[in-house]
Motif scaffolding. Structure first.
Motif, PDB file in Angstrom:
ATOM      1  N   VAL A  20     -25.479 -59.353  27.728  1.00 30.38           N
ATOM      2  CA  VAL A  20     -25.858 -60.199  26.572  1.00 30.38           C
ATOM      3  C   VAL A  20     -27.367 -60.324  26.517  1.00 30.38           C
ATOM      4  CG1 VAL A  20     -25.594 -62.105  24.783  1.00 30.38           C
ATOM      5  CG2 VAL A  20     -23.596 -61.210  26.488  1.00 30.38           C
ATOM      6  N   LEU A  21     -27.759 -60.744  27.514  1.00 26.17           N
ATOM      7  CA  LEU A  21     -29.239 -60.697  27.585  1.00 26.17           C
ATOM      8  C   LEU A  21     -30.186 -59.804  27.737  1.00 26.17           C
ATOM      9  CD1 LEU A  21     -31.319 -63.207  29.596  1.00 26.17           C
ATOM     10  CD2 LEU A  21     -31.948 -61.056  30.135  1.00 26.17           C
ATOM     11  N   LYS A  26     -33.656 -56.056  24.795  1.00 29.67           N
ATOM     12  CA  LYS A  26     -33.899 -54.689  24.101  1.00 29.67           C
ATOM     13  C   LYS A  26     -34.158 -54.726  22.801  1.00 29.67           C
ATOM     14  CE  LYS A  26     -32.095 -51.315  27.179  1.00 29.67           C
ATOM     15  NZ  LYS A  26     -30.800 -51.721  27.903  1.00 29.67           N
ATOM     16  N   LYS A  27     -33.333 -55.464  21.968  1.00 29.21           N
ATOM     17  CA  LYS A  27     -33.755 -55.742  20.595  1.00 29.21           C
ATOM     18  C   LYS A  27     -35.047 -56.432  20.179  1.00 29.21           C
ATOM     19  CE  LYS A  27     -30.194 -57.353  17.417  1.00 29.21           C
ATOM     20  NZ  LYS A  27     -29.068 -58.056  16.816  1.00 29.21           N
ATOM     21  N   ILE A 152     -42.138 -68.912  24.897  1.00 28.97           N
ATOM     22  CA  ILE A 152     -42.805 -70.272  24.400  1.00 28.97           C
ATOM     23  C   ILE A 152     -42.896 -70.271  22.882  1.00 28.97           C
ATOM     24  CG2 ILE A 152     -44.164 -70.767  26.498  1.00 28.97           C
ATOM     25  CD1 ILE A 152     -46.565 -69.483  25.083  1.00 28.97           C
ATOM     26  N   ILE A 153     -42.758 -69.090  22.212  1.00 29.48           N
ATOM     27  CA  ILE A 153     -42.678 -69.093  20.733  1.00 29.48           C
ATOM     28  C   ILE A 153     -41.252 -68.739  20.056  1.00 29.48           C
ATOM     29  CG2 ILE A 153     -45.173 -69.031  20.331  1.00 29.48           C
ATOM     30  CD1 ILE A 153     -44.768 -66.233  19.872  1.00 29.48           C
ATOM     31  N   ALA A 154     -40.577 -68.037  21.039  1.00 23.35           N
ATOM     32  CA  ALA A 154     -39.388 -67.745  20.419  1.00 23.35           C
ATOM     33  C   ALA A 154     -38.240 -68.144  21.601  1.00 23.35           C
ATOM     34  CB  ALA A 154     -39.188 -66.112  20.129  1.00 23.35           C
ATOM     35  N   PRO A 155     -38.005 -69.327  21.508  1.00 22.40           N
ATOM     36  CA  PRO A 155     -37.106 -69.913  22.825  1.00 22.40           C
ATOM     37  C   PRO A 155     -35.753 -69.397  22.982  1.00 22.40           C
ATOM     38  CG  PRO A 155     -37.679 -71.695  21.448  1.00 22.40           C
ATOM     39  CD  PRO A 155     -38.370 -70.525  20.604  1.00 22.40           C
ATOM     40  N   VAL A 156     -35.133 -68.740  21.907  1.00 23.20           N
ATOM     41  CA  VAL A 156     -33.810 -68.032  22.067  1.00 23.20           C
ATOM     42  C   VAL A 156     -33.731 -66.662  22.004  1.00 23.20           C
ATOM     43  CG1 VAL A 156     -32.468 -70.364  21.588  1.00 23.20           C
ATOM     44  CG2 VAL A 156     -33.165 -68.834  19.913  1.00 23.20           C
ATOM     45  N   VAL A 157     -34.851 -66.037  22.330  1.00 30.16           N
ATOM     46  CA  VAL A 157     -35.058 -64.617  22.085  1.00 30.16           C
ATOM     47  C   VAL A 157     -34.092 -63.884  22.762  1.00 30.16           C
ATOM     48  CG1 VAL A 157     -36.697 -64.378  23.727  1.00 30.16           C
ATOM     49  CG2 VAL A 157     -36.586 -62.625  21.711  1.00 30.16           C
ATOM     50  N   HIS A 158     -33.376 -64.679  23.759  1.00 36.45           N
ATOM     51  CA  HIS A 158     -32.385 -63.853  24.828  1.00 36.45           C
ATOM     52  C   HIS A 158     -30.924 -64.052  24.134  1.00 36.45           C
ATOM     53  CE1 HIS A 158     -32.607 -68.169  25.415  1.00 36.45           C
ATOM     54  NE2 HIS A 158     -31.245 -68.187  26.339  1.00 36.45           N
ATOM     55  N   LYS A 159     -30.945 -64.857  23.031  1.00 33.44           N
ATOM     56  CA  LYS A 159     -29.337 -65.256  22.699  1.00 33.44           C
ATOM     57  C   LYS A 159     -28.839 -64.353  21.513  1.00 33.44           C
ATOM     58  CE  LYS A 159     -27.757 -69.644  23.893  1.00 33.44           C
ATOM     59  NZ  LYS A 159     -27.492 -69.248  25.418  1.00 33.44           N
ATOM     60  N   SER A 160     -27.738 -63.918  21.422  1.00 31.88           N
ATOM     61  CA  SER A 160     -26.974 -63.010  20.364  1.00 31.88           C
ATOM     62  C   SER A 160     -26.424 -63.667  19.348  1.00 31.88           C
ATOM     63  CB  SER A 160     -25.992 -62.099  21.122  1.00 31.88           C
ATOM     64  OG  SER A 160     -24.896 -63.097  21.499  1.00 31.88           O
ATOM     65  N   LEU A 161     -26.342 -63.356  18.415  1.00 37.51           N
ATOM     66  CA  LEU A 161     -25.851 -63.868  16.897  1.00 37.51           C
ATOM     67  C   LEU A 161     -24.534 -64.607  17.216  1.00 37.51           C
ATOM     68  CD1 LEU A 161     -26.164 -64.664  13.956  1.00 37.51           C
ATOM     69  CD2 LEU A 161     -25.294 -62.087  13.520  1.00 37.51           C
ATOM     70  N   ASP A 162     -23.763 -63.920  17.963  1.00 40.10           N
ATOM     71  CA  ASP A 162     -22.287 -64.354  18.299  1.00 40.10           C
ATOM     72  C   ASP A 162     -22.216 -65.454  19.100  1.00 40.10           C
ATOM     73  OD1 ASP A 162     -20.686 -62.432  17.120  1.00 40.10           O
ATOM     74  OD2 ASP A 162     -20.859 -60.975  18.358  1.00 40.10           O
ATOM     75  N   ARG A 176     -16.361 -70.675  11.699  1.00 40.77           N
ATOM     76  CA  ARG A 176     -17.500 -69.934  12.515  1.00 40.77           C
ATOM     77  C   ARG A 176     -17.965 -68.861  11.470  1.00 40.77           C
ATOM     78  NH1 ARG A 176     -17.932 -64.904  15.142  1.00 40.77           N
ATOM     79  NH2 ARG A 176     -18.899 -65.166  17.152  1.00 40.77           N
ATOM     80  N   LYS A 177     -19.533 -68.789  11.579  1.00 40.82           N
ATOM     81  CA  LYS A 177     -19.931 -67.950  10.388  1.00 40.82           C
ATOM     82  C   LYS A 177     -21.239 -66.947  11.085  1.00 40.82           C
ATOM     83  CE  LYS A 177     -20.916 -71.595   7.818  1.00 40.82           C
ATOM     84  NZ  LYS A 177     -20.475 -72.888   8.435  1.00 40.82           N
ATOM     85  N   THR A 178     -21.529 -65.834  10.983  1.00 35.89           N
ATOM     86  CA  THR A 178     -22.423 -64.958  11.673  1.00 35.89           C
ATOM     87  C   THR A 178     -23.423 -64.563  10.736  1.00 35.89           C
ATOM     88  OG1 THR A 178     -20.864 -62.972  11.117  1.00 35.89           O
ATOM     89  CG2 THR A 178     -20.992 -64.058  13.376  1.00 35.89           C
ATOM     90  N   ASP A 179     -23.476 -65.057   9.278  1.00 39.53           N
ATOM     91  CA  ASP A 179     -24.415 -64.713   8.346  1.00 39.53           C
ATOM     92  C   ASP A 179     -25.728 -65.777   8.695  1.00 39.53           C
ATOM     93  OD1 ASP A 179     -25.437 -63.659   5.911  1.00 39.53           O
ATOM     94  OD2 ASP A 179     -25.267 -65.666   5.073  1.00 39.53           O
ATOM     95  N   ILE A 180     -26.825 -65.104   9.011  1.00 37.75           N
ATOM     96  CA  ILE A 180     -28.065 -65.880   9.462  1.00 37.75           C
ATOM     97  C   ILE A 180     -28.255 -66.789   8.317  1.00 37.75           C
ATOM     98  CG2 ILE A 180     -30.601 -65.873  10.331  1.00 37.75           C
ATOM     99  CD1 ILE A 180     -29.563 -63.136  11.618  1.00 37.75           C
TER     100      ILE A 180
END
Ligand code: SF4
Length: 469
Positions: A20-21, A26-27, A152-162, A176-180
């Motif tokens: 997942v990370l 990569k994204k 430091i500026i994008a603290p959850v860059v490693h997390k997926s939407l799910d 549960r919702k996946t719409d940003i």
């Protein structure tokens, strides 16, 4: 935040094995890089602006005590209390004392790296004060059992939407919702109640301005403004090196900070906050405290690592670092990841506690090229490596290998013989292929890459042959 830098290698291996990370990294790869490349073209005199920013930061750091004194006087004249903390424990004690003095039950927080350094949330909870992170990324980490940030500026860059969708469902007890946009609306609704009910706001500060006693906050979410203006008490926690002389200097630095960080010409919110609420004003805190923190910084002043104190925490160095892009920020094991963290963590927490960080770099100098205040990060990493050798901190087998290498390299005949043998051995190992998939004595070297097969003769042999021809 608990220091885990001593297990960097293990952290990095875990990060590489986390699908997942890996997908999230990569994204994200290239996103900030491309945007920065476009944004800096908007400044005709980009190099001159970098040089000016470097000068501003150097001017302050060379006379840090004088500028801090100036800041203290100006801030006090506008009703603020300026307090000093030597380490994380003192930050926690001061904030808890302020909270108790003002009868605080809940504190809303805007992103503050110093409070991460101090582990402030745990201290507040222990003192019966509920801390609520209001930066969306930090909020997501907090509801995931206080997970550490990875950027430091994008603290959850490693997390997926799910992952975020699951967390929101579990914490908010909503479908549960996946719409940003729907997810951010849900967070906004939850956080709004906290903004309105908190008695204390805690923020970091991008810069402290000595001439006016102000703090400048640069954010992309409106939470920074809410935290600093709605509660009746505001506590600013920053490092002592964050002071700059004037508002004009702020304007220069602001040409570089958002462009280097997120590739924006300007951030959504830039607030310059000065003093407590004056009579007749509708918002602003009744009580304003600045906690100016050393936590290892004063020792860096005047040392060969002083250049590092120029850092304006833009994150460009990590966005461009091939190592960071592959393993993410949590592997670095402390508050500051990437190349800047590989220098800061050993300096602030002790070289022996972050033994592998100065080696967590390819020394490609991408970080040095993009740093808006021209910090020579690869040089500083090399200096840290030298310090490790001087203090005998590297493992015995590495020290032995280098001693052996130095012994052989200083004997030309032996060196020639050794390299002749080595290239022939490597050619034999390749067995006719263009590269060696597994290097016998150093299998780690070829774990993620192939070793090109040597031609079979050394440069010296080829040179001598050409001389004879
Ligand atoms: S070291 Fe330079 S590039 Fe990295 S965060 Fe600091 S200012 Fe930005």
């Amino acid at each position: 935040m608990k220091l885990r830098a001593h297990r960097f290698k293990q952290n990095a291996l875990e990060a590489l094995a986390n699908p997942v990370l890996q997908a999230s990294m990569k994204k994200a790869k290239g996103k900030f890089v491309d945007k920065r490349a476009i944004a800096i073209k908007e400044i005709d005199d980009f190099e001159a602006t970098r040089e000016a920013a470097k000068e501003i930061r150097n001017r302050v750091i060379e006379n840090l005590d004088l500028w801090l004194e100036k800041f203290e006087q100006a801030a006090a004249a506008r009703g603020a209390h300026v307090l000093w903390a030597k380490d994380g424990a003192e930050i926690c004690r001061l904030v808890v004392d302020i909270g108790r003095k003002h009868g605080v039950k809940k504190a809303v927080k805007s992103k503050s790296m110093l409070s991460e350094e101090a582990g402030l949330n745990l201290a507040l909870e222990a003192a019966g004060i509920q801390p609520v992170e209001t930066d969306l990324g930090e909020y997501i980490l907090q509801i995931n059992d206080n997970e550490p940030p990875s950027h430091i500026i994008a603290p959850v860059v490693h997390k997926s939407l799910d992952e975020v969708a699951d967390l929101f469902q579990k914490t908010h007890h909503t479908p549960r919702k996946t719409d940003i946009p729907q997810l951010t609306r849900e967070a906004r609704e939850v956080l709004r109640q906290h903004f309105l009910s908190a008695e204390m706001g805690i923020s970091g500060g991008n810069f402290l301005i000595a001439e006016t006693g102000s703090v400048a906050l640069v954010t992309n979410e409106g939470n920074g403004r809410m935290v600093t203006t709605l509660p009746r008490v505001h506590v600013v926690i920053t490092g002592i090196e964050k002071v700059i002389p004037t508002l004009e200097d702020l304007a220069t630095l602001m040409r570089l900070l958002p462009r280097s960080a997120t590739g924006q010409s300007i951030s959504n919110y830039v607030s310059v906050l000065t003093g407590t609420k004056a009579e007749g004003e509708s918002d602003g805190p009744e009580h304003l405290y600045f906690i100016l923190v050393d936590n290892g910084r004063a020792e860096v002043v005047g040392s060969e690592f002083q250049d590092m104190l120029r850092c304006i925490r833009c994150g460009a160095c990590m966005n461009h670092c091939p190592v960071y892009q592959t393993i993410g920020g949590q592997a670095y094991g402390w508050v500051y990841p990437g190349p800047m963290g590989s220098v800061l963590t050993p300096l602030y927490t002790g070289l022996e506690n972050a033994i592998d960080l100065p080696h967590a770099a390819t020394l490609c100098n991408q970080c040095g090229v993009v740093c808006p205040v021209k910090i020579p990060l690869p040089d500083l990493l090399r200096k840290l490596r030298e310090k490790q050798v001087e203090r005998h901190l590297r493992p015995w087998f590495e020290r032995l290998a280098f001693r052996l290498w130095a012994w052989v390299a200083s004997r030309p005949a032996l060196y020639g013989l050794g390299t002749r043998f080595a290239v022939r051995y490597l050619k034999w190992l390749a067995d006719g292929k263009g590269s060696i998939p597994r290097l016998g004595l150093a299998p780690e070297w070829t774990r993620g890459r192939n070793f090109p097969t040597p031609e079979g003769r050394t440069f010296r042999e080829l040179y001598a042959q050409r001389g004879r021809a």
